[in-house]
Design a protein around this motif. Structure first.
Motif, PDB file in Angstrom:
ATOM      1  N   VAL A  36      30.434 -15.250 -13.224  1.00 10.53           N
ATOM      2  CA  VAL A  36      31.316 -14.735 -14.293  1.00 10.53           C
ATOM      3  C   VAL A  36      32.203 -15.862 -14.831  1.00 10.53           C
ATOM      4  N   PRO A  37      31.573 -16.805 -15.573  1.00 13.20           N
ATOM      5  CA  PRO A  37      32.330 -17.976 -16.025  1.00 13.20           C
ATOM      6  C   PRO A  37      33.512 -17.654 -16.932  1.00 13.20           C
ATOM      7  N   ARG A  38      33.509 -16.465 -17.578  1.00 16.70           N
ATOM      8  CA  ARG A  38      34.650 -16.143 -18.458  1.00 16.70           C
ATOM      9  C   ARG A  38      35.885 -15.707 -17.666  1.00 16.70           C
ATOM     10  N   LEU A  39      35.696 -15.422 -16.394  1.00 20.98           N
ATOM     11  CA  LEU A  39      36.826 -14.930 -15.595  1.00 20.98           C
ATOM     12  C   LEU A  39      37.838 -16.053 -15.342  1.00 20.98           C
ATOM     13  N   ARG A  40      39.115 -15.778 -15.589  1.00 20.88           N
ATOM     14  CA  ARG A  40      40.159 -16.796 -15.438  1.00 20.88           C
ATOM     15  C   ARG A  40      41.123 -16.505 -14.302  1.00 20.88           C
ATOM     16  N   PHE A  41      41.107 -15.256 -13.777  1.00 17.82           N
ATOM     17  CA  PHE A  41      42.166 -14.829 -12.857  1.00 17.82           C
ATOM     18  C   PHE A  41      41.518 -14.064 -11.698  1.00 17.82           C
ATOM     19  N   ALA A  42      41.814 -14.480 -10.476  1.00 16.51           N
ATOM     20  CA  ALA A  42      41.211 -13.811  -9.312  1.00 16.51           C
ATOM     21  C   ALA A  42      42.299 -13.300  -8.380  1.00 16.51           C
ATOM     22  N   LYS A  43      42.029 -12.171  -7.769  1.00 15.25           N
ATOM     23  CA  LYS A  43      42.973 -11.621  -6.784  1.00 15.25           C
ATOM     24  C   LYS A  43      42.368 -11.728  -5.390  1.00 15.25           C
ATOM     25  N   VAL A  44      43.123 -12.366  -4.502  1.00 15.46           N
ATOM     26  CA  VAL A  44      42.711 -12.432  -3.102  1.00 15.46           C
ATOM     27  C   VAL A  44      43.594 -11.461  -2.340  1.00 15.46           C
ATOM     28  N   GLY A  45      42.957 -10.494  -1.701  1.00 17.98           N
ATOM     29  CA  GLY A  45      43.714  -9.501  -0.945  1.00 17.98           C
ATOM     30  C   GLY A  45      43.575  -9.745   0.550  1.00 17.98           C
ATOM     31  N   MET A  46      44.010  -8.744   1.299  1.00 17.53           N
ATOM     32  CA  MET A  46      44.053  -8.906   2.763  1.00 17.53           C
ATOM     33  C   MET A  46      42.680  -9.165   3.365  1.00 17.53           C
ATOM     34  N   GLN A  47      41.668  -8.447   2.875  1.00 14.31           N
ATOM     35  CA  GLN A  47      40.340  -8.566   3.477  1.00 14.31           C
ATOM     36  C   GLN A  47      39.861 -10.014   3.502  1.00 14.31           C
ATOM     37  N   LEU A  48      39.971 -10.674   2.367  1.00 10.84           N
ATOM     38  CA  LEU A  48      39.469 -12.042   2.269  1.00 10.84           C
ATOM     39  C   LEU A  48      40.458 -13.049   2.847  1.00 10.84           C
ATOM     40  N   PHE A  49      41.740 -12.817   2.633  1.00  8.47           N
ATOM     41  CA  PHE A  49      42.742 -13.785   3.097  1.00  8.47           C
ATOM     42  C   PHE A  49      42.782 -13.846   4.630  1.00  8.47           C
ATOM     43  N   ASP A 225      25.259  -6.550 -13.358  1.00 13.53           N
ATOM     44  CA  ASP A 225      25.480  -7.723 -14.207  1.00 13.53           C
ATOM     45  C   ASP A 225      26.985  -7.852 -14.492  1.00 13.53           C
ATOM     46  N   PRO A 226      27.730  -8.473 -13.558  1.00 12.05           N
ATOM     47  CA  PRO A 226      29.190  -8.547 -13.719  1.00 12.05           C
ATOM     48  C   PRO A 226      29.638  -9.237 -14.999  1.00 12.05           C
ATOM     49  N   ALA A 227      28.873 -10.255 -15.453  1.00 16.99           N
ATOM     50  CA  ALA A 227      29.272 -10.976 -16.669  1.00 16.99           C
ATOM     51  C   ALA A 227      29.227 -10.036 -17.872  1.00 16.99           C
ATOM     52  N   GLU A 228      28.229  -9.170 -17.901  1.00 17.51           N
ATOM     53  CA  GLU A 228      28.099  -8.223 -19.008  1.00 17.51           C
ATOM     54  C   GLU A 228      29.231  -7.183 -18.961  1.00 17.51           C
ATOM     55  N   VAL A 229      29.544  -6.718 -17.746  1.00 18.30           N
ATOM     56  CA  VAL A 229      30.644  -5.745 -17.601  1.00 18.30           C
ATOM     57  C   VAL A 229      31.955  -6.383 -18.047  1.00 18.30           C
ATOM     58  N   LEU A 230      32.167  -7.653 -17.635  1.00 14.62           N
ATOM     59  CA  LEU A 230      33.398  -8.350 -18.028  1.00 14.62           C
ATOM     60  C   LEU A 230      33.464  -8.501 -19.554  1.00 14.62           C
ATOM     61  N   ASP A 231      32.353  -8.865 -20.169  1.00 10.10           N
ATOM     62  CA  ASP A 231      32.339  -8.981 -21.640  1.00 10.10           C
ATOM     63  C   ASP A 231      32.789  -7.673 -22.284  1.00 10.10           C
ATOM     64  N   GLY A 232      32.267  -6.552 -21.766  1.00 12.29           N
ATOM     65  CA  GLY A 232      32.619  -5.239 -22.316  1.00 12.29           C
ATOM     66  C   GLY A 232      34.102  -4.943 -22.142  1.00 12.29           C
ATOM     67  N   ILE A 233      34.641  -5.275 -20.963  1.00 11.34           N
ATOM     68  CA  ILE A 233      36.067  -5.033 -20.689  1.00 11.34           C
ATOM     69  C   ILE A 233      36.931  -5.873 -21.633  1.00 11.34           C
ATOM     70  N   LEU A 234      36.560  -7.147 -21.794  1.00 16.98           N
ATOM     71  CA  LEU A 234      37.351  -8.045 -22.644  1.00 16.98           C
ATOM     72  C   LEU A 234      37.318  -7.579 -24.104  1.00 16.98           C
ATOM     73  N   ARG A 235      36.129  -7.095 -24.520  1.00 18.40           N
ATOM     74  CA  ARG A 235      36.013  -6.566 -25.888  1.00 18.40           C
ATOM     75  C   ARG A 235      36.954  -5.376 -26.076  1.00 18.40           C
ATOM     76  N   GLU A 236      36.941  -4.497 -25.075  1.00 22.74           N
ATOM     77  CA  GLU A 236      37.785  -3.288 -25.142  1.00 22.74           C
ATOM     78  C   GLU A 236      39.265  -3.652 -25.194  1.00 22.74           C
TER      79      GLU A 236
END
Ligand code: C5P
Length: 241
Positions: A36-49, A225-236
């Motif tokens: 998802v190259p368009r993604l600029r912001f990530a959240k790291v929560g307890m599970q991963l941290f 297809d996360p990139a496609e879902v992200l495109d749709g969200i950004l459009r919205e």
């Protein structure tokens, strides 16, 4: 340029979507991010941290991503101060504490924040509805009143904003001012399953109600297809900003 509320100005729409990296390993999280190259912001929560620790956060910053470290600190004021101080070297963009820790805890946590990091308060979890609040947590009255009280406390303590449901952002912006950040999980594209979230809204409705940042996890991370879902969200978001 994408404007959310008059008080918060976003240079690009991509800054407004925070992907919740609730994955089992850094490898899994990084491979998702590669897709998802368009993604600029990530959240790291307890599970991963708790599994990957500081090195993953450093890796994300090295990749030039913005990072929301969602550890929901909730302890006595002195410990909350120390916890935020320990995180301060990471240069995270957002970190958070539970408003339920009280005014003094939030004030001490705020004192430990350095640089451009924003400290926000978690109000009422978006997985709780009013019935659970009354019957399980034992808090009587309107859920919105509790959210508003927590947000007022957070503002009094000098926090930069809150995590809340998109259903509460309009009221909070009205009461706390447009500069007070609203970061909203519980966002679901129209066709998606709510899963364990109760107070949900679509991305377009969320920005129209005043959400500054939308936290979106499973609809993105579990998509074919996360990139496609992200495109749709950004459009919205763009259409509704
Ligand atoms: O998968 P989903 O979109 O429901 O993920 C939402 C993310 O936001 C999760 O990482 C969850 O921990 C976080 N969160 C939340 N409600 C809050 C605070 C954080 O759902 N009040």
């Amino acid at each position: 340029m994408s404007r959310g509320n008059p008080g918060v100005c976003f240079v690009i729409v991509e800054e407004r979507v925070i992907a919740a990296l609730d994955m089992k390993s850094a490898e899994e999280a990084l491979s998702f991010l590669d897709g998802v190259p368009r993604l600029r912001f990530a959240k790291v929560g307890m599970q991963l941290f708790y599994r990957e620790g500081l090195s993953l956060v450093r890796e994300l910053k090295d990749r030039d991503l913005r990072v929301f470290l969602d550890l929901k600190i909730h302890d006595i004021p002195n410990t909350a101060f120390g916890a935020v101080q320990s995180l301060s070297t990471l240069g995270c963009d957002i970190i958070n504490v539970h408003c339920a820790g009280g005014l003094e805890m939030m004030r001490r946590a705020r004192e430990a924040v350095t640089g451009d990091t924003k400290l926000i308060g978690v109000t009422i979890l978006t997985s709780l509805d009013e019935q659970a609040l009354h019957e399980e947590i034992g808090l009587a009255g309107d859920l919105q009143d509790h959210v508003l009280r927590y947000a007022s406390l957070a503002q009094k303590a000098g926090l930069h904003g809150v995590v809340c449901s998109p259903w509460e952002t309009a009221l909070l912006k009205q009461q706390m001012g447009v500069d007070f950040l609203t970061v909203t999980p519980g966002v679901r594209p129209r066709t998606d399953d709510a899963q364990d979230q109760k107070r949900i809204m679509t991305p377009g409705d969320a920005v129209r109600h005043g959400s500054d940042y939308l936290v979106i996890g499973r609809p993105l991370t579990q998509a074919a297809d996360p990139a496609e879902v992200l495109d749709g969200i950004l459009r919205e978001i763009e259409v509704n900003s």
